[in-house]
Enzyme design. Structure first.
Site, short mmCIF file in Angstrom:
data_model
loop_
_atom_site.label_atom_id
_atom_site.label_comp_id
_atom_site.label_asym_id
_atom_site.label_seq_id
_atom_site.Cartn_x
_atom_site.Cartn_y
_atom_site.Cartn_z
CB CYS A 1 4.38 -0.25 4.55
SG CYS A 1 5.88 0.82 4.28
CB THR B 1 3.40 5.52 -6.42
OG1 THR B 1 4.10 6.58 -5.24
CG2 THR B 1 2.63 6.17 -6.78
NE ARG B 2 6.04 -0.70 -2.13
CZ ARG B 2 4.55 0.17 -1.88
NH1 ARG B 2 4.14 1.67 -1.95
NH2 ARG B 2 4.29 -0.47 -0.73
CE LYS C 1 5.44 6.34 -1.64
NZ LYS C 1 4.00 5.28 -1.99
CG HIS D 1 -0.23 -0.09 2.21
ND1 HIS D 1 0.33 -1.08 3.22
CD2 HIS D 1 -0.17 1.51 4.24
CE1 HIS D 1 1.05 -0.29 4.36
NE2 HIS D 1 0.77 0.96 4.72
CE LYS E 1 12.48 -2.10 -9.07
NZ LYS E 1 13.15 -2.28 -8.15
CG HIS F 1 16.58 0.78 0.64
ND1 HIS F 1 15.01 0.35 0.74
CD2 HIS F 1 17.51 0.67 0.63
CE1 HIS F 1 15.58 -1.04 0.65
NE2 HIS F 1 16.92 -0.90 1.12
#
Length: 396
Positions: free
Chosen positions: A316, A54-55, A266, A51, A349, A270
């Protein structure tokens, strides 16, 4: 490939219908395989890793060329899913990979991109700031721009594969936690609170929830809590004016997306994160002081026009392996059970092609893709040390 038929018997049962599982369900069902998908929630949902709208989808990886091959095939499959579903899934915004040259070099990725015919552009700080003048970069920064890359609407991707899987007569059980899995040579039983389901084969793709299946499949995966934030930004950072991006700095490694429909830029971090285990409450955005602080500080330094008011925050989960490479393999004790996990924050992806790979393995026993780098047995001989330095290679 079948077992004794009854209303709870299937050729393949997919446990975990998120990114990889829903894709696998679609690829199986479109081949006429009797498929059951089981998920503890109702995908797309906010309890996994897909969720947040976007990725990134990018193609230039260094190291094993399998990643580039998979990324290019994944791109083709996403376009096919767009056409079949009638839903826009992929935006070819380009992806701008930025880094402090003192802590990271793009040399390996540039070399592999040239070998695999992936279009990339190398830039120094002056060129970057001419192209995107809203950036504030020191002169020792450099970039690798991928003009054919972009971003995916992640929840729409899951919804599209769900729709297509059902069109091809897959069955989906939602809000059905799996309690355990047992297997024999010719069958797999999936145990739930609503009863048992039987398959000739199974695919386990439980994401950050793999820990709940550890009695059957104990994998070297740990889940961590991650946060992303949407910040009020100037039009320079709007979709159409600014690409998707990654950013490697001394402060850490980040990724992000342009402002879409007034939602603001956004950004997420990482590296770092807080360990999470299935069954624990996932602390909401803002529970930790660093949730907003880490994101805001890097924006103020390098993208000041995107460091406005926090418009929204979300949490997430990542599911990491020790080396941040995937696990795509058969269960070591059960050839009719496939394992797909540990996608380590850069797997979404690839979910279109991972589903295809899993369908190939479940129906034909092999895949044309080299999945040896994702073998579970690589962890057998000695502990794998986490990647050191700035983990830009496995970002988004």
């Amino acid at each position: 490939m079948s077992i004794v038929a009854n209303s709870r018997s299937y050729d393949v049962i997919v446990v975990g219908a998120g990114s990889m599982g829903m894709s696998a369900g679609y690829h199986l069902a479109r081949r006429g395989v009797k498929t059951l998908l089981i998920d503890a929630f109702d995908p797309p949902h906010t309890e996994g890793s897909h969720h947040g709208e976007t990725r990134l989808i990018r193609h230039a990886y260094s190291g094993d060329p399998t990643y580039i091959d998979m990324a290019l095939r994944a791109h083709v499959l996403w376009k096919e899913a767009e056409e079949e579903s009638g839903t826009a899934l992929l935006v070819p915004s380009g992806v701008l990979n930025l880094a402090d040259s003192n802590v990271y070099s793009f040399a390996g990725r540039l070399a592999e991109a040239e070998k695999r015919k992936v279009r990339v552009e190398q830039m120094d700080a002056d060129e970057i700031c001419r192209r995107w003048p809203a950036l504030n970069l020191p002169e020792h920064f450099e970039a690798m721009f991928e003009p054919d890359a972009g971003y995916l609407y992640s929840e729409k991707c899951i919804a599209a594969y769900r729709k297509l899987a059902l069109v091809h007569e897959a069955q989906l059980l939602t809000n059905t936690p799996v309690l355990n899995v047992t297997a024999r040579e010719d069958s797999v039983t999936v145990h739930t609170r609503s009863g048992d389901y039987y398959g000739a084969a199974a695919i386990l793709s439980a994401g950050a929830w793999f820990g709940s299946l550890s009695a059957f499949a104990a994998l070297p995966i740990h889940a961590i809590r991650k946060v992303v934030g949407w910040f009020q930004s100037t039009p320079d950072f709007d979709a159409g004016n600014f690409p998707g991006f990654t950013l490697g700095t001394r402060e850490g490694s980040y990724y992000g997306f342009p402002g879409i429909g007034g939602a603001g830029l956004k950004i997420g971090r990482h590296d770092t994160g807080w360990e999470w285990k299935p069954g624990e409450t996932l602390a909401p955005f803002g529970s930790e002081e660093s949730d907003e602080k880490d994101l805001r500080q890097v924006l103020e330094t390098y993208m000041p026009g995107a460091a406005g008011r926090l418009l929204k925050g979300a949490v997430c989960k990542y599911e990491h392996t020790p080396d941040e490479d995937f696990i795509i393999d058969r269960h070591p004790a059960h050839d009719n059970v496939l394992l797909a996990g540990g996608f380590s924050g850069h797997g979404f992806k690839f979910s279109s092609i991972v589903g295809e790979i899993l369908a190939d393995l479940a129906t034909g026993g092999s895949s044309t893709v080299n999945i040896k780098p994702f073998s579970l047995s690589r962890f057998d001989s000695s502990p794998v040390q986490p990647q050191s330095g700035l983990p830009l290679e496995g970002i988004e």
